[in-house]
Design an enzyme around this catalytic site. Structure first.
Site, PDB file in Angstrom:
ATOM      1  N   HIS A   1      -8.523  31.760  -7.469  1.00  0.00           N
ATOM      2  CA  HIS A   1      -8.857  31.894  -6.053  1.00  0.00           C
ATOM      3  C   HIS A   1     -10.138  32.714  -5.844  1.00  0.00           C
ATOM      4  O   HIS A   1     -10.162  33.620  -5.006  1.00  0.00           O
ATOM      5  CB  HIS A   1      -7.711  32.588  -5.314  1.00  0.00           C
ATOM      6  CG  HIS A   1      -6.454  31.780  -5.249  1.00  0.00           C
ATOM      7  ND1 HIS A   1      -5.209  32.336  -5.090  1.00  0.00           N
ATOM      8  CD2 HIS A   1      -6.255  30.441  -5.308  1.00  0.00           C
ATOM      9  CE1 HIS A   1      -4.289  31.369  -5.054  1.00  0.00           C
ATOM     10  NE2 HIS A   1      -4.905  30.212  -5.195  1.00  0.00           N
TER      11      HIS A   1
ATOM     12  N   HIS B   1      -3.583  32.110  -0.682  1.00  0.00           N
ATOM     13  CA  HIS B   1      -4.349  31.113  -1.421  1.00  0.00           C
ATOM     14  C   HIS B   1      -5.563  30.751  -0.569  1.00  0.00           C
ATOM     15  O   HIS B   1      -5.560  30.951   0.637  1.00  0.00           O
ATOM     16  CB  HIS B   1      -3.464  29.913  -1.709  1.00  0.00           C
ATOM     17  CG  HIS B   1      -2.213  30.287  -2.448  1.00  0.00           C
ATOM     18  ND1 HIS B   1      -1.869  29.747  -3.655  1.00  0.00           N
ATOM     19  CD2 HIS B   1      -1.249  31.187  -2.154  1.00  0.00           C
ATOM     20  CE1 HIS B   1      -0.732  30.285  -4.065  1.00  0.00           C
ATOM     21  NE2 HIS B   1      -0.329  31.159  -3.168  1.00  0.00           N
TER      22      HIS B   1
END
Ligand SMILES: Cc1cc2nc3c(=O)[nH]c(=O)nc-3n(C[C@H](O)[C@H](O)[C@H](O)COP(=O)(O)OP(=O)(O)OC[C@H]3O[C@@H](n4cnc5c(N)ncnc54)[C@H](O)[C@@H]3O)c2cc1C
Ligand SMILES: *[C@@H]1O[C@H](CO)[C@@H](O)[C@H](O)[C@H]1NC(C)=O
Ligand SMILES: *[C@@H]1O[C@H](CO)[C@@H](O)[C@H](O)[C@H]1NC(C)=O
Ligand SMILES: *[C@@H]1O[C@H](CO)[C@@H](O)[C@H](O)[C@H]1NC(C)=O
Ligand SMILES: *[C@@H]1O[C@H](CO)[C@@H](O)[C@H](O)[C@H]1NC(C)=O
Ligand SMILES: *[C@@H]1O[C@H](CO)[C@@H](O)[C@H](O)[C@H]1NC(C)=O
Ligand SMILES: *[C@@H]1O[C@H](CO)[C@@H](O)[C@H](O)[C@H]1NC(C)=O
Ligand SMILES: *[C@@H]1O[C@H](CO)[C@@H](O)[C@H](O)[C@H]1NC(C)=O
Ligand SMILES: *[C@@H]1O[C@H](CO)[C@@H](O)[C@H](O)[C@H]1NC(C)=O
Ligand SMILES: *[C@@H]1O[C@H](CO)[C@@H](O)[C@H](O)[C@H]1NC(C)=O
Ligand SMILES: *[C@@H]1O[C@H](CO)[C@@H](O)[C@H](O)[C@H]1NC(C)=O
Length: 606
Positions: A532, A576
């Site tokens: 991420h 996320h």
């Protein structure tokens, strides 16, 4: 692991023809001058391509290094995602990090999507927006209230098309319709197949509400608690930016051209100034082509690709560029710095059930049957992701010892430090134990990390990979928080709800849970990253010396370049990253349009 290879021929019926995706330079219509050239047909790039070409007066070229997403079965069938990670298939950049000195000196693979849709074509499909605090911090650090939570909602809504789950179950009490939009472009839905363990997760929230309370919708601004998965899936199939923003009505616009297999090496200035209006690329890493962008170049190559292209182009730290013999055109030392990712570990428990995802690896008949069911009815286990049906978003106790030595890296008190992804299967990073057996896994992650890494050049050849340092566990806060996360997972499965189902932790985890020292060793030896990354071309206030782009995403100290992708987020959101990236893309494009219409130097062609 490639679960689906032998079944691919079954699914060839999925392929459709799309006219405006070109494979070679020679097929492009002559002229090679566009209003806008977008570098990277990924998550954000396709949003920008779609929105810009709403105006038939703008011509747009997208240059994408990878191939087409069409007919890539493992990218279409949600549960077959792991098949995409076989490097031989070419859907990844094959990146490896530099050895992670705080994580056993291991060099970790660093997946990034390399096909249309970019990382949205290969990701785990979680749809999580982060917290109100995350965006309010963006507003604070950039000085632009438009990045704050309330203001950004409009862009989440432009992106999101809330859709029914594949199994059309009653979703009452599983999300809050008030915070979702049904009129956007990219589909989001609840799990379309109910794994038997799902009910145990909900029972745990009833049994241990103080530690694991239920949260109706973790995308409403205050994520804390345990909530149902929301996924970028529609009718049992992945909704990537290529599937959604490049759907037939959009890709067939005559003013949109997409060239695949085209890797950009540099952005250039035609007259040697800091005005950038040319993009250099290659289809074989040898022969170079140049294309003109008369209005703007949009860099959407992602948190690794974007700083890499900037550095190749002489935009970065003067001292480091000189070290590679690259002439500095724009001295912007923060390019590639502040690269921030979230550490992640997959922790598994054996269960007394074969109704777990990893059982496919032990039974190819079952996989074939379920794939046929998916193909014929869009039902069954393969309609949903392997990464889990629920997420627990948690904070460290306010009285944790770490806070006497360390400032809280989270954006605010309603923001999680840690996350448990609760999966009926194997997650993305789960090793299958040599002794076999069925298991479930908890992927624990530190979603508000303190470590900061970097993207730097390794060589002066723009086609060589850069050095990627996600700085896994470099800051002790992250290791501390990871210890808490794993203990929380163990606490979770200790609930009565799991009696007779969960048998015991896998051996390495069982050993880790014997003492804090053993847990620390396990963490250092097994931690990976959450894939991420953000921050490598960070936004900062217009006049600030630090940062890479202004709040309008225009490159500092230059003209003609805007960065629109995950790299501009100055902190990683506490979740996320794809939903925040979509919101950044929608807002970034609207800035661009505003600038075009405001500026006298641009002819309004509509
Ligand atoms: C394995 C994995 C799982 C993930 N799971 C989730 C999840 O479940 N939920 C979630 O929210 N997020 C998830 N993420 C993260 C999320 O998908 C990304 O943050 C997001 O997609 C990034 O979007 P982007 O537009 O910045 O970059 P990308 O989508 O990566 O787009 C960049 C594009 O540019 C292209 N490109 C790069 N360099 C060049 C070049 N030099 N020339 C031409 N083209 C170039 C790339 O090929 C790519 O298509 C996951 C990431 C990974 C790797
Ligand atoms: C799979 O679906 C496609 C169309 O969606 C169809 O052409 C094909 O026959 C199907 N295969 C099987 C085995 O059902
Ligand atoms: C990744 O490596 C495989 C070989 O394992 C190769 O076929 C593929 O082309 C590579 N991809 C890239 C982008 O270099
Ligand atoms: C933003 O700044 C305001 C005013 O300084 C402050 O009260 C608030 O806590 C900050 N919020 C975040 C999330 O940083
Ligand atoms: C280079 O071109 C840009 C755009 O046309 C122009 O604004 C700038 O003044 C030029 N610079 C030089 C040094 O010629
Ligand atoms: C530029 O890089 C050099 C060498 O890595 C480093 O010493 C220096 O601090 C950096 N400059 C800035 C302004 O960050
Ligand atoms: C494999 O799956 C099939 C179909 O679901 C089932 O009938 C069979 O019993 C399974 N085999 C094993 C060894 O579990
Ligand atoms: C922190 O507070 C909790 C109650 O919120 C308590 O149970 C715990 O013992 C405290 N821990 C420390 C280290 O003081
Ligand atoms: C960096 O370059 C050197 C020399 O070309 C090469 O041996 C090494 O593998 C490269 N490192 C990475 C991480 O690509
Ligand atoms: C697994 O479940 C079966 C059937 O309920 C039971 O007989 C068996 O004892 C269980 N095994 C374990 C290890 O709990
Ligand atoms: C990183 O971000 C911080 C603000 O969060 C900023 O002060 C700093 O200058 C940035 N750059 C680097 C290279 O750390």
């Amino acid at each position: 692991m490639s679960l689906s290879r032998s079944l691919t021929p079954l699914l060839l019926g999925l392929a459709v023809c799309r006219a405006a995706v070109y494979e070679t330079f020679n097929q492009l219509p002559p002229g090679l001058a566009y209003d806008f050239v977008i570098v990277g047909g990924g998550t954000a790039g396709n949003v920008v391509a779609n929105r810009l070409t709403e105006n038939p007066g703008f011509s747009v070229l997208v240059l994408e290094a990878g191939g087409s997403n069409i007919g890539v079965v493992d990218s279409i069938v949600p549960a077959l995602e792991l098949g995409l990670f076989d490097p031989r298939l070419g859907y990844l950049w094959n990146y490896t990090t530099i050895p992670q000195s705080n994580a056993g000196n291991r060099a970790l693979s660093y997946p990034r999507g390399r096909l249309l849709g970019g990382t949205s074509s290969i990701n785990g499909m979680w749809y999580t927006r982060g917290s109100r605090d995350d965006f309010d911090r963006y507003s604070n650090v950039t000085g632009d209230p438009g990045w704050g939570w309330d203001a950004i909602q409009k862009y989440f809504r432009k992106n999101e098309k809330w859709s029914p789950p594949a199994d059309h179950h009653n979703t009452h009490g599983q999300f809050d319709p008030a915070v979702h939009s049904t009129t956007g472009i990219n589909s989001v839905s609840l799990p379309g197949y109910q794994w038997p363990m799902f009910s145990r997760v909900i029972e745990t929230t009833v049994e241990m509400p103080d530690e694991f309370k239920f949260v109706l919708d973790y995308n409403a601004g205050v994520p804390l608690g345990v909530g149902w998965a929301q996924n970028t899936i529609e009718n049992g199939a992945r909704s990537s930016s290529a599937v959604s923003y490049l759907a037939a009505p959009f890709i067939n616009r005559p003013n949109l051209h997409v060239l695949i297999n085209a890797q950009v090496s540099r952005v250039l200035s035609a007259n040697g100034s800091t005005h950038f209006n040319q993009v250099e690329f290659s289809q074989d890493k040898k022969e170079l082509f140049i294309v003109q962008a008369s209005k703007e170049i949009i860099l959407s190559a992602g948190s690794v690709g974007t700083p890499h292209i900037l550095l190749n182009s002489g935009i970065g730290n003067r001292t480091s560029l000189a070290h590679h013999g690259i002439k500095t055109i724009v001295d912007l030392p923060d390019v590639g710095q502040n690269f921030t990712d979230q550490p992640l570990i997959s922790n598994s428990w054996f269960v007394n059930s074969t109704e777990t995802f990893e059982s496919y690896s032990q039974n190819s008949t079952k996989l074939a049957e379920d794939l046929r069911q998916w193909n014929e009815t869009r039902q069954g286990p393969l309609v949903s992701t392997i990464v889990g049906g629920h997420i627990a978003w948690l904070r460290l106790d306010a009285n944790s010892s770490i806070f006497s030595q360390h400032a809280d890296p989270a954006a605010g008190i309603n923001t999680p430090h840690i996350e448990l992804q609760i999966a009926s299967g194997i997650g993305l990073a789960t090793p299958i134990p040599p002794e076999g057996g069925n298991f479930i896994s908890f992927q624990t992650s530190v979603v508000s990390p303190a470590s900061r890494g970097s993207i730097t050049l390794n060589t002066s050849n723009p086609f060589d990979p850069p050095l990627i340092d996600p700085a896994v566990l470099a800051d002790d806060f992250d290791a501390f928080a990871m210890r808490v996360a794993i203990k929380k997972a163990a606490k979770f499965v200790s609930a009565e709800a799991w009696k007779g189902f969960v048998i015991r932790p896998l051996d390495n985890l069982a050993q880790a849970l014997t003492s804090d020292e053993a847990l620390e060793t396990y963490i250092r030896e097994t931690a990976s990253h959450g894939a991420h990354p953000v921050g490598s071309a960070a936004m900062s206030p217009k006049a600030a010396k630090w940062g890479v782009v202004g709040p309008d995403l225009l490159l500092k100290d230059a003209t003609g370049i805007r960065v629109i992708d995950a790299s501009v987020m100055p902190y990683v959101p506490s979740g996320h990253t794809q939903a925040p990236t979509y919101a950044v893309a929608e807002r970034g494009e609207s800035h661009l349009i505003d600038a075009i219409y405001r500026s006298n130097s641009y002819l309004i062609e509509i």
